[in-house]
Write a protein that holds these residues in place. Structure first.
Motif, PDB file in Angstrom:
ATOM      1  N   VAL A  81      55.043 -80.396 -66.194  1.00 49.28           N
ATOM      2  CA  VAL A  81      56.470 -80.821 -66.282  1.00 49.28           C
ATOM      3  C   VAL A  81      57.004 -80.375 -64.879  1.00 49.28           C
ATOM      4  O   VAL A  81      57.898 -81.327 -64.464  1.00 49.28           O
ATOM      5  N   PHE A  82      56.847 -79.422 -64.327  1.00 46.30           N
ATOM      6  CA  PHE A  82      57.361 -78.809 -62.920  1.00 46.30           C
ATOM      7  C   PHE A  82      56.861 -80.072 -61.995  1.00 46.30           C
ATOM      8  O   PHE A  82      57.719 -80.467 -61.105  1.00 46.30           O
ATOM      9  N   PHE A  83      55.671 -80.625 -61.995  1.00 45.35           N
ATOM     10  CA  PHE A  83      55.118 -81.759 -61.232  1.00 45.35           C
ATOM     11  C   PHE A  83      56.116 -83.001 -61.274  1.00 45.35           C
ATOM     12  O   PHE A  83      56.466 -83.386 -60.294  1.00 45.35           O
ATOM     13  N   TYR A  84      56.240 -83.242 -62.515  1.00 46.72           N
ATOM     14  CA  TYR A  84      56.992 -84.567 -62.785  1.00 46.72           C
ATOM     15  C   TYR A  84      58.423 -84.400 -62.551  1.00 46.72           C
ATOM     16  O   TYR A  84      59.488 -85.242 -61.892  1.00 46.72           O
ATOM     17  N   LEU A  95      47.201 -82.133 -61.515  1.00 44.81           N
ATOM     18  CA  LEU A  95      46.979 -83.120 -62.547  1.00 44.81           C
ATOM     19  C   LEU A  95      45.429 -83.712 -62.298  1.00 44.81           C
ATOM     20  O   LEU A  95      45.198 -84.627 -62.990  1.00 44.81           O
ATOM     21  N   GLY A  96      44.685 -82.739 -61.920  1.00 46.13           N
ATOM     22  CA  GLY A  96      43.338 -83.021 -61.804  1.00 46.13           C
ATOM     23  C   GLY A  96      42.509 -82.534 -62.903  1.00 46.13           C
ATOM     24  O   GLY A  96      42.750 -81.873 -64.046  1.00 46.13           O
ATOM     25  N   THR A 135      43.298 -73.934 -59.833  1.00 46.47           N
ATOM     26  CA  THR A 135      42.813 -74.618 -58.390  1.00 46.47           C
ATOM     27  C   THR A 135      43.805 -75.332 -57.900  1.00 46.47           C
ATOM     28  O   THR A 135      43.539 -75.891 -56.934  1.00 46.47           O
ATOM     29  N   TRP A 136      45.013 -75.719 -58.431  1.00 39.98           N
ATOM     30  CA  TRP A 136      45.758 -76.628 -58.035  1.00 39.98           C
ATOM     31  C   TRP A 136      46.508 -75.970 -56.709  1.00 39.98           C
ATOM     32  O   TRP A 136      46.748 -74.895 -56.740  1.00 39.98           O
TER      33      TRP A 136
END
Length: 603
Positions: free
Chosen positions: A198-201, A215-216, A222-223
């Motif tokens: 959600v933070f990413f979007y 989102l991998g 690991t992000w």
């Protein structure tokens, strides 16, 4: 016909409550294939209605409450201040200087009114527990239904169902796009993975400077910018400074309840701080500097973060005032809220921040007097409250903070005198009180400040003479500005020109008398000397070969200086000998008070 209930996942949330069991018995069975998400969400609406009626019985348990650019290398090492706070830029040579050069300067929507009785204790987290799922968690339901059952406790179901929202996009990715395709019955951090998605979007992650691994197929730890603890499961640091992060901060940051550091310095995130931020009760560093946040920085949620050591919110659009509840953040070491729209007074409760090391509140609209308890902090090193509307006197306790390195109270409406105990602050490097209403003499004890580099007291009402002892023992001074203090009289102390590192001396528009000291040309790094607007007399002394090679501006007009400008001074305008660009004198009358064929401006 479905063999399960219309929403078998209701068992997940309600099976242990009497009200939930009664409700489940009333749900109709359906005859169709897989349940659609909207019908699931509709059933959750029924659950919420029942929840309101039976709130006392319903006991849904949840888990425990959820660097300044890597400590900004010293706050760019531990809490030192970087160029944007400490640095000052000396005026570059100009053809037509201003009356006086700029002082060294830093290179760092009204929100809704808060409720009348806010609380500063975080509410119980609504982040569900996902640890310890059973292998048959999908029995009688689908993966999608199971995930909604968990995530609806974090996000309102309508947002999950709306693919136009960051929450809807994150859920769609979790269900249909996540290359990890985790087993919801065994994956221990479902809500955390969802919260980060959600933070990413919400913050336009696709446009970040670096979004590697996000989102991998790998775990969240690991992000890029995400660090986890020893267990390598729960996020302890989210650090994305200077990463082109934009959009808004979503409420789902509540899922990062083990986080210790949250660093978003130097991005363009807008909007208000979400209530979910209050769930990060273990947080020690919250760095929101240089974004576009609005609303309250001292919000209910922030004031619930009682483990905070570093609160950095400068260079945003925050509003509101400093509440008395600031005392709840008793562990604070850094309190930075400069260059916002903060109003009102500094409450006396700030004295409860006994560990405070630095307070940056400059360029706001703080008013009233400094509380009498302000100061006396055992660890205080930095006070930067310039460019506000503070008035009254400076509390004497401030000058007893023996670790002080910087005192910047310039551009306020402060008054009173400088106490002699200032000489006990042996670590002070930067003292700026200019553009206030201070009066009285400048205490000679300032000469005891053996690390002092900047002494800037211009535009006040200081009086008396300048003691030679003021500069005799100090070997670190680089910048002195005492100009526009009309009541300073006496002669120019010769010791001023024995300072080995002095670059800028501004003594304009005082009431100085006597002559220019013969030693004025000895400082090897002297760049500017402004002595205009006084009652000086005599002639301009010669300059020996090799002296004043960096001299750039020499202003001595509006005095009673006579004679002829020495050829050795004029030679400094030759690029092969010196750097003198601006030479102003009283050479404009007929006959001229001083004969000067090389002056760049005559008065």
């Amino acid at each position: 016909m479905l063999r399960g209930m219309h929403v078998i996942l209701l068992l997940f949330a309600l099976s242990k409550t009497k009200a939930g069991s009664n409700l489940l018995n009333k749900v109709k069975l359906e005859q169709s294939g897989n349940l659609r998400r909207k019908r699931i969400l509709k059933s959750f609406k029924i659950v919420e209605e029942s929840k309101e009626k039976d709130e006392e019985e319903l006991d849904v348990k949840s888990e425990d409450h959820l660097e300044d650019l890597w400590s900004r290398a010293v706050a760019v090492s531990e809490y030192g201040i970087g160029e944007r706070f400490l640095g000052y830029s000396m005026s570059l040579p100009t053809r037509s200087p201003t009356k006086r050069p700029s002082e060294p300067t830093l290179s760092p929507v009204r929100s809704p009114n808060p409720t009348s009785n806010p609380t500063y204790t975080p509410t119980v987290s609504n982040v569900p527990t996902t640890e310890g799922p059973t292998a048959d968690c999908l029995s009688g339901t689908t993966r999608e239904e199971y995930l909604i059952g968990i995530l609806s406790q974090i996000t309102d179901p309508p947002l999950i169902n709306d693919l136009a929202t960051p929450q809807g996009k994150a859920f769609e990715w979790i269900v249909n796009g996540d290359p990890l395709d985790f087993d919801p019955c065994t994956y221990p951090t479902i809500e955390q993975r969802y919260g980060l998605a959600v933070f990413f979007y919400a913050t336009e992650g696709a446009s970040w400077t670096n979004n590697e691994q996000w989102l991998g197929a790998a775990g969240e730890c690991t992000w890029f910018g995400v660090s986890c603890g020893d267990s390598e499961i729960r996020v302890q640091r989210l650090q994305l400074p200077l990463n082109s992060v934009s959009g808004t901060m979503p409420n789902e940051v509540s899922t990062l309840y083990e986080a210790l550091r949250f660093d978003l310095f130097g991005n363009t995130i807008a909007g208000t701080l979400p209530s979910g931020l209050g769930n990060l009760t273990k947080l020690e560093l919250l760095d929101l500097e240089e974004n576009a946040f609005t609303g309250l920085i001292f919000s209910t949620e922030v004031l619930a973060l009682t483990n905070l050591l570093n609160l950095r919110g400068s260079f945003n659009k925050f509003t509101g005032s400093i509440p008395v509840e600031i005392a709840r953040l008793s562990k604070l070491e850094q309190l930075w809220f400069a260059d916002n729209f903060i109003t009102g007074s500094i409450p006396s409760e700030i004295s409860d921040l006994s560990s405070l090391e630095s307070i940056f509140g400059y360029r706001n609209t703080l008013s009233s007097t400094l509380p009498s308890a302000f100061g006396g902090f055992a660890n205080l090193t930095q006070v930067r409250l310039y460019e506000n509307r503070l008035e009254g006197t400076v509390p004497a306790d401030l000058f007893r903070s023996s670790l002080l390195e910087t005192i910047r109270l310039d551009n306020n409406e402060l008054t009173g005198t400088i106490p002699r105990i200032i000489g006990d602050l042996g670590l002070v490097e930067d003292l700026r009180l200019f553009n206030n209403r201070f009066f009285g003499s400048i205490p000679s004890e300032i000469g005891n400040l053996l690390r002092l580099e900047n002494l800037i007291l211009n535009n006040n009402f200081f009086s008396g003479t300048l003691s030679d002892s003021l500069f005799q023992t100090n070997s670190t001074l680089r910048f002195i500005d005492l100009s526009n203090n009309r009541f300073i009289s006496g002669t120019i102390p010769p010791s001023l020109f024995t300072l080995p590192f002095i670059r800028n001396i501004y003594l304009a528009n005082c009431t100085l008398t006597g002559t220019i000291p013969q030693t004025y040309s000895t400082p090897p790094n002297l760049r500017d000397l402004f002595i205009d607007g006084n009652n000086l007399e005599g002639t301009v002394p010669e300059v020996a070969p090799g002296e004043l090679t960096e001299f750039n501006e020499f202003l001595l007009q509006n005095n009673q200086i006579t004679g002829t400008m020495p050829a050795s001074v004029c030679s400094l305008r030759d690029d092969t000998i010196g750097s003198l660009e601006d030479l102003w004198s009283d050479c404009g009358s007929s006959p001229p008070e001083i004969v000067c064929e090389c002056c760049t401006r005559c008065f």
